[in-house]
Design an enzyme around this catalytic site. Structure first.
Site, PDB file in Angstrom:
ATOM      1  N   SER A 222       3.908  -5.283  17.001  1.00 22.52           N
ATOM      2  CA  SER A 222       3.077  -6.486  16.844  1.00 22.52           C
ATOM      3  C   SER A 222       1.676  -6.315  17.410  1.00 22.52           C
ATOM      4  O   SER A 222       0.745  -6.972  16.940  1.00 22.52           O
ATOM      5  CB  SER A 222       3.730  -7.681  17.551  1.00 22.52           C
ATOM      6  OG  SER A 222       3.871  -7.429  18.937  1.00 22.52           O
TER       7      SER A 222
ATOM      8  N   GLY B  82       7.769  -6.589  16.525  1.00 17.04           N
ATOM      9  CA  GLY B  82       9.133  -6.507  17.044  1.00 17.04           C
ATOM     10  C   GLY B  82       9.767  -5.139  16.979  1.00 17.04           C
ATOM     11  O   GLY B  82      10.915  -4.987  17.397  1.00 17.04           O
TER      12      GLY B  82
ATOM     13  N   ASN C  27       8.453  -2.420  22.749  1.00 12.16           N
ATOM     14  CA  ASN C  27       9.820  -2.880  22.465  1.00 12.16           C
ATOM     15  C   ASN C  27      10.860  -1.785  22.684  1.00 12.16           C
ATOM     16  O   ASN C  27      12.001  -1.917  22.233  1.00 12.16           O
ATOM     17  CB  ASN C  27       9.903  -3.375  21.015  1.00 12.16           C
ATOM     18  CG  ASN C  27       8.910  -4.487  20.746  1.00 12.16           C
ATOM     19  OD1 ASN C  27       8.835  -5.458  21.482  1.00 12.16           O
ATOM     20  ND2 ASN C  27       8.105  -4.333  19.697  1.00 12.16           N
TER      21      ASN C  27
ATOM     22  N   ASP D  16       0.551 -15.149  25.864  1.00  7.43           N
ATOM     23  CA  ASP D  16       1.465 -14.449  26.777  1.00  7.43           C
ATOM     24  C   ASP D  16       0.730 -13.225  27.307  1.00  7.43           C
ATOM     25  O   ASP D  16      -0.458 -13.061  27.041  1.00  7.43           O
ATOM     26  CB  ASP D  16       2.779 -14.067  26.046  1.00  7.43           C
ATOM     27  CG  ASP D  16       2.519 -13.185  24.827  1.00  7.43           C
ATOM     28  OD1 ASP D  16       1.539 -12.401  24.839  1.00  7.43           O
ATOM     29  OD2 ASP D  16       3.282 -13.260  23.847  1.00  7.43           O
TER      30      ASP D  16
ATOM     31  N   HIS E 278       0.257 -10.121  23.864  1.00  4.72           N
ATOM     32  CA  HIS E 278      -0.494 -10.264  22.602  1.00  4.72           C
ATOM     33  C   HIS E 278      -1.876 -10.842  22.855  1.00  4.72           C
ATOM     34  O   HIS E 278      -2.000 -11.862  23.521  1.00  4.72           O
ATOM     35  CB  HIS E 278       0.298 -11.149  21.638  1.00  4.72           C
ATOM     36  CG  HIS E 278       1.676 -10.625  21.366  1.00  4.72           C
ATOM     37  ND1 HIS E 278       2.787 -11.088  22.042  1.00  4.72           N
ATOM     38  CD2 HIS E 278       2.107  -9.661  20.529  1.00  4.72           C
ATOM     39  CE1 HIS E 278       3.860 -10.426  21.611  1.00  4.72           C
ATOM     40  NE2 HIS E 278       3.473  -9.554  20.695  1.00  4.72           N
TER      41      HIS E 278
END
Ligand SMILES: *[C@@H]1O[C@H](CO)[C@@H](O)[C@H](O)[C@H]1NC(C)=O
Length: 254
Positions: free
Chosen positions: A27, A62, A94, A214, A217
């Protein structure tokens, strides 16, 4: 009048065709990768720092090196890539966690930097290391005459809580090590370090303003800055085939 195109002439035409830069990542690289309309990945901003090449962004939110492999996404790029193309591989956000756990999320790599294998605690499948997933993909592209840029993951907000800290997740070192293991036609870019230095220079308030949601990102502006930092790092990387496509007039952000 008939024209006959010889094999040699065709080969020359193919060489003149523009090199394509493929991006494989998560992402933080994908367009609107977190799908929230507030943040963005850095991949879509890369093209404006390059010249003479086309960027094809295959990053998707993701994903880890493991899930990108198991979903056939690295393999899809292998069907597209041609000689002299460049594939940028950037994972890590991830890839942490334990595949042995019963709640294995299908993304965690087996810990280690080589041939270690794990067994998924959820479905019993074999899980390999970050290095194995990345090197298998890289070697499939190199076999087709392409080059591979293995880029360390972007940092999270390094000014979270108002104090600067640039300690790197283990996948930054893993990315560097696997590049060395692959050898010829694989080139490491420490994107983490480039962005970390940029954030240190930007300071607390400006860096925090790039994280609207967050600590992972960034805003579109932050994504653009991450692309700029990547391009700057590439330009100063000796022998990196992507360096010749970086514009000479990019802003210096770190
Ligand atoms: C990204 O940043 C560059 C350099 O500061 C700027 O010229 C460009 O307009 C920005 N691109 C977007 C899409 O905001």
């Amino acid at each position: 009048m008939k024209y006959i195109v010889t094999a040699a002439a065709l080969a020359t035409l193919c060489e003149l065709a523009q090199a394509t830069v493929y991006l494989a990542g998560d992402s933080t690289m994908a367009r609107n990768g977190a799908n929230d309309g507030v943040t963005d990945g850095w991949g879509p901003y890369l093209e404006s720092y390059l010249t003479g090449t086309t960027v094809v962004n295959k990053a998707i939110g993701g994903r880890s090196a493991r899930s990108y492999t198991n979903e056939g996404r690295f393999a899809e790029i292998a069907t597209l890539v041609q000689a002299n193309d460049i594939v940028v591989i950037e994972f890590g956000h991830n890839d942490g966690g334990s595949p042995n756990s019963a709640s294995d999320n299908g993304r965690s790599d087996c810990p280690g930097t080589g041939d270690e294998v794990c067994t998924s605690g959820k479905d019993g499948s074999t899980v390999y290391t970050f290095a194995r997933y990345v090197s298998d993909a890289a070697e499939s592209y190199i076999a087709k005459g392409a080059s591979v840029v293995i880029s360390s993951q972007t940092p999270n907000n390094l000014w979270e809580g108002g104090v600067y800290s640039d300690s790197a997740p283990r996948f930054v070192e893993y990315a560097r090590l696997v590049t060395g293991d692959i050898g010829e036609n694989a080139y490491y870019i420490d994107h983490f370090q480039a962005v970390a230095e940029m954030y240190e220079k930007l300071g607390n308030a400006e860096t925090n303003a790039l994280y609207p949601k967050d600590h992972t990102h960034t805003s579109p502006e932050g994504a653009n800055l991450s692309a700029n930092a990547f391009a700057q790092a590439v330009r100063s990387a000796e022998g990196n085939p992507l360096a010749e496509f970086v514009r000479t007039d990019i802003p210096l952000v770190y």
